[in-house]
Scaffold this motif. Structure first.
Motif, PDB file in Angstrom:
ATOM      1  N   PRO A 115      -6.524 -41.337  -3.201  1.00 12.47           N
ATOM      2  CA  PRO A 115      -5.450 -41.857  -4.532  1.00 12.47           C
ATOM      3  C   PRO A 115      -5.272 -43.410  -4.114  1.00 12.47           C
ATOM      4  CG  PRO A 115      -4.866 -39.652  -3.890  1.00 12.47           C
ATOM      5  CD  PRO A 115      -5.914 -40.076  -2.777  1.00 12.47           C
ATOM      6  N   GLY A 117      -2.908 -45.240  -6.149  1.00 11.53           N
ATOM      7  CA  GLY A 117      -1.375 -45.384  -6.535  1.00 11.53           C
ATOM      8  C   GLY A 117      -0.490 -44.829  -5.601  1.00 11.53           C
ATOM      9  N   PRO A 119       3.939 -43.463  -5.000  1.00  9.88           N
ATOM     10  CA  PRO A 119       4.975 -43.354  -5.649  1.00  9.88           C
ATOM     11  C   PRO A 119       5.589 -44.305  -6.291  1.00  9.88           C
ATOM     12  CG  PRO A 119       4.604 -41.717  -4.020  1.00  9.88           C
ATOM     13  CD  PRO A 119       3.786 -42.564  -3.977  1.00  9.88           C
ATOM     14  N   CYS A 124       2.255 -45.023 -11.976  1.00 11.72           N
ATOM     15  CA  CYS A 124       1.343 -44.324 -11.330  1.00 11.72           C
ATOM     16  C   CYS A 124       1.467 -42.763 -11.364  1.00 11.72           C
ATOM     17  CB  CYS A 124       1.316 -44.529  -9.559  1.00 11.72           C
ATOM     18  SG  CYS A 124       0.389 -46.142  -9.534  1.00 11.72           S
ATOM     19  N   PHE A 125       2.891 -42.467 -11.635  1.00 14.36           N
ATOM     20  CA  PHE A 125       3.080 -40.884 -11.687  1.00 14.36           C
ATOM     21  C   PHE A 125       4.090 -40.773 -13.122  1.00 14.36           C
ATOM     22  CE2 PHE A 125       2.293 -41.415  -7.417  1.00 14.36           C
ATOM     23  CZ  PHE A 125       1.805 -40.144  -7.014  1.00 14.36           C
ATOM     24  N   TYR A 126       4.001 -39.636 -13.626  1.00 10.33           N
ATOM     25  CA  TYR A 126       4.826 -39.081 -14.591  1.00 10.33           C
ATOM     26  C   TYR A 126       5.406 -38.029 -14.492  1.00 10.33           C
ATOM     27  CZ  TYR A 126       5.953 -37.784 -19.339  1.00 10.33           C
ATOM     28  OH  TYR A 126       6.873 -37.444 -20.501  1.00 10.33           O
ATOM     29  N   ASP A 128       6.399 -36.519 -11.833  1.00  7.78           N
ATOM     30  CA  ASP A 128       6.019 -35.966 -10.613  1.00  7.78           C
ATOM     31  C   ASP A 128       4.567 -35.932 -10.641  1.00  7.78           C
ATOM     32  OD1 ASP A 128       8.253 -36.316  -8.940  1.00  7.78           O
ATOM     33  OD2 ASP A 128       9.080 -34.404  -9.628  1.00  7.78           O
ATOM     34  N   LEU A 129       3.748 -36.006 -11.501  1.00  7.07           N
ATOM     35  CA  LEU A 129       1.928 -35.903 -11.698  1.00  7.07           C
ATOM     36  C   LEU A 129       1.656 -37.189 -11.609  1.00  7.07           C
ATOM     37  CD1 LEU A 129       2.294 -33.333 -14.561  1.00  7.07           C
ATOM     38  CD2 LEU A 129       1.939 -32.772 -12.278  1.00  7.07           C
ATOM     39  N   ARG A 130       0.460 -37.038 -10.960  1.00  5.43           N
ATOM     40  CA  ARG A 130      -0.306 -38.412 -10.858  1.00  5.43           C
ATOM     41  C   ARG A 130      -1.010 -38.898 -12.220  1.00  5.43           C
ATOM     42  NH1 ARG A 130      -1.619 -41.221  -6.518  1.00  5.43           N
ATOM     43  NH2 ARG A 130      -1.115 -39.650  -5.470  1.00  5.43           N
ATOM     44  N   VAL A 132      -3.883 -40.175 -14.243  1.00 10.66           N
ATOM     45  CA  VAL A 132      -5.589 -40.605 -13.840  1.00 10.66           C
ATOM     46  C   VAL A 132      -5.948 -40.716 -15.389  1.00 10.66           C
ATOM     47  CG1 VAL A 132      -7.761 -39.616 -13.311  1.00 10.66           C
ATOM     48  CG2 VAL A 132      -5.496 -38.752 -12.227  1.00 10.66           C
TER      49      VAL A 132
END
Length: 143
Positions: A115, A117, A119, A124-126, A128-130, A132
């Motif tokens: 990856p 990105g 934190p 890059c995260f929403y 706590d989910l990456r 993509v």
């Protein structure tokens, strides 16, 4: 047909040279040796070249395999120190892919891809989910 200026690379050569920077020949050979599938003798389709052809098949899925082979051999055939008169027959590609197996491609992928990105980087995260995204467009840039 105009020839390319001396010292300039074609767009195909740029794509291949960038691919070989991301996946160095030494790394590909290391994983081929670990899996016991490296080329033992001089062939029209060395396993190292086959690895790059498999990557090219994913990047240029609209192009015929023999055309990708021609591009690869034209751009970097000197790496394998061979002179080819004709590309291998279609069944040779199939047999070689079966011999090499998925493990080599998977090993190289797992060693290289990671990856980008972090934190701390916004977007890059929403929850706590990456995040993509995949873009289906293709852009070639010449230097």
């Amino acid at each position: 047909m105009p020839s390319k200026p001396k010292g300039k690379k074609t767009s195909n050569e740029i794509v291949i040279s960038n691919m070989m920077k991301v996946f160095p020949v030494s790394m590909v050979e290391e994983y081929l040796n670990l899996r016991g599938t490296n080329t033992q003798r001089n062939r029209r389709l060395p396993m190292q070249m086959l690895f790059y052809l498999i990557v090219m098949m994913a990047l240029f899925s609209e192009s015929p395999l023999r055309e990708l082979y021609r591009i690869m051999k034209g751009a970097y055939g000197k790496l394998w120190k061979q002179t080819w008169k004709a590309p291998p027959v279609k069944s040779a590609f199939t047999k070689a892919r079966k011999k090499m197996g998925l493990e080599v491609v998977k090993d190289v992928f797992e060693n290289v891809v990671q990856p980008v990105g972090i934190p701390e980087l916004e977007g890059c995260f929403y929850k706590d989910l990456r995040v993509v995204a995949v873009d289906g467009s293709k852009i070639e840039l010449l230097k």
